[in-house]
Design a protein around this motif. Structure first.
Motif, PDB file in Angstrom:
ATOM      1  N   GLU A 133       0.850  -1.187   0.000  1.00 26.43           N
ATOM      2  CA  GLU A 133       0.000   0.000   0.000  1.00 26.43           C
ATOM      3  C   GLU A 133       0.887   1.238   0.000  1.00 26.43           C
ATOM      4  OE1 GLU A 133      -2.916  -0.003   3.057  1.00 26.43           O
ATOM      5  OE2 GLU A 133      -3.815  -1.914   2.437  1.00 26.43           O
ATOM      6  N   VAL A 135       1.146   5.730  -1.227  1.00 21.19           N
ATOM      7  CA  VAL A 135       0.483   7.000  -1.514  1.00 21.19           C
ATOM      8  C   VAL A 135       1.494   7.923  -2.172  1.00 21.19           C
ATOM      9  CG1 VAL A 135      -0.718   8.999  -0.545  1.00 21.19           C
ATOM     10  CG2 VAL A 135      -1.091   6.735   0.437  1.00 21.19           C
ATOM     11  N   PHE A 144      -3.193   6.790  -4.776  1.00 27.03           N
ATOM     12  CA  PHE A 144      -2.932   5.737  -3.799  1.00 27.03           C
ATOM     13  C   PHE A 144      -3.352   4.389  -4.384  1.00 27.03           C
ATOM     14  CE2 PHE A 144      -7.224   7.135  -2.946  1.00 27.03           C
ATOM     15  CZ  PHE A 144      -7.924   5.985  -2.601  1.00 27.03           C
ATOM     16  N   ARG A 185      -2.768   8.152   9.265  1.00 26.10           N
ATOM     17  CA  ARG A 185      -3.247   8.120   7.888  1.00 26.10           C
ATOM     18  C   ARG A 185      -3.760   9.505   7.523  1.00 26.10           C
ATOM     19  NH1 ARG A 185      -7.951   3.917   8.399  1.00 26.10           N
ATOM     20  NH2 ARG A 185      -7.459   3.677   6.186  1.00 26.10           N
ATOM     21  N   LEU A 198      -6.934   7.356   3.196  1.00 32.39           N
ATOM     22  CA  LEU A 198      -5.747   6.810   2.548  1.00 32.39           C
ATOM     23  C   LEU A 198      -5.135   5.711   3.413  1.00 32.39           C
ATOM     24  CD1 LEU A 198      -4.098  10.041   1.106  1.00 32.39           C
ATOM     25  CD2 LEU A 198      -5.867   8.577   0.129  1.00 32.39           C
TER      26      LEU A 198
END
Length: 290
Positions: A133, A135, A144, A185, A198
């Motif tokens: 994961e 961003v 993202f 986050r 996110l």
């Protein structure tokens, strides 16, 4: 893959069997140096996974960046060893199993066991990439992705109403912080009042990176507002006209005055045309009388 509630008994049984096997292996090891090699297997597995995983992620980030058409200004990615959760705990568990097999293979001198440990380690690295994961923020967009090869989501910065950094204590256990974990986050509130959450990551290590992304988005919003206010008719409120620029408005009284003035002018012209012309004056001089 994420564990379901129905599979928790099987996972617990597997964990008990793994702990029993680890205890039995420790009981069989005759010397202290053999136990050292078993511990070395765990350290080796964790170190190899962290190094190879970070290298592969750096390569994939340069080859297939999230932002398309614009360079990435800032970004962050989820930490595996500092972010609690089922997705990260499963990856760490597989790495520990690989370390156990590597340690047993080195201690017992069994190549097959060591090879199995390497194979399990490869599986852990592949699963880490699958659940990666990250961003990224460019000049006009926030990007993202939840998992390598999955859909890349993008959010226009001009559509973001406000942004906040969420930081909370997180339950669970991690190799980096034990039970004292905090996650952070970014939450994006859109103009239509939707909230886009996110990916979260380790707040102890990655909070500065998350704050950098948030500050970048805020600075871009301020720049967009300033540019919009400089455009003609952009963001300036309508101004009331000044008194000098107000056009005159005729009232009924003004119309009556103008009509009377026109009638008086007509009467003067008629009176001047009806008057007889005056007789001419004799300017000749008579001789004086004697």
């Amino acid at each position: 893959m994420i564990l379901k509630t129905s599979s928790l008994p099987a996972v617990a049984a597997g964990a008990v069997v793994a702990l029993g096997a680890l205890g039995y292996a420790l009981w069989l090891l005759p010397a202290t140096h053999s136990r050292f090699w078993l511990l070395f297997g765990f350290v080796l597995a964790v170190g190899v996974h962290a190094a190879i995983g970070r290298t592969l992620k750096a390569i994939f980030s340069s080859v297939t960046p999230l932002a398309s058409g614009a360079p990435e200004a800032s970004g962050y990615q989820r930490s595996i060893y500092g972010t609690p959760g089922s997705a990260t705990s499963q990856i760490v568990g597989i790495v520990l199993v690989a370390g156990l097999l590597l340690g047993l293979g080195i201690t017992l001198g069994n190549g097959w066991v060591g090879s199995a440990g390497l194979l399990v380690l490869v599986v852990a690295i592949g699963l880490d990439l699958q659940r990666w994961e990250r961003v990224a923020a460019s000049a006009d967009w926030v990007w993202f992705q939840r998992g390598f090869g999955q859909k890349v989501h993008q959010v226009a910065i001009e559509n973001i109403r406000d942004i906040s950094v969420q930081e909370d204590d997180a339950p669970g256990f991690t190799l980096r912080h034990g039970s004292r974990n905090r996650v952070c986050r970014l939450n994006l509130r859109m103009n239509d009042k939707r909230i886009v959450a996110l990916p979260k990551t380790d707040a102890h290590v990655d909070l500065d990176a998350v704050e950098t992304v948030a500050n970048h988005i805020r600075s871009r919003q301020e720049l967009m507002q300033e540019l919009a206010s400089r455009r003609p008719g952009g963001a300036r409120p309508p101004q009331a006209p000044e008194p000098d620029s107000v056009p005159p408005v005729d009232t009924p009284a003004d119309d009556a005055d103008k009509e009377m003035q026109r009638a008086l002018r007509r009467l003067r012209r008629q009176a001047a045309s009806a008057q007889p012309a005056a007789a001419p004056r004799d300017e000749t001089r008579r001789p004086p009388k004697s």
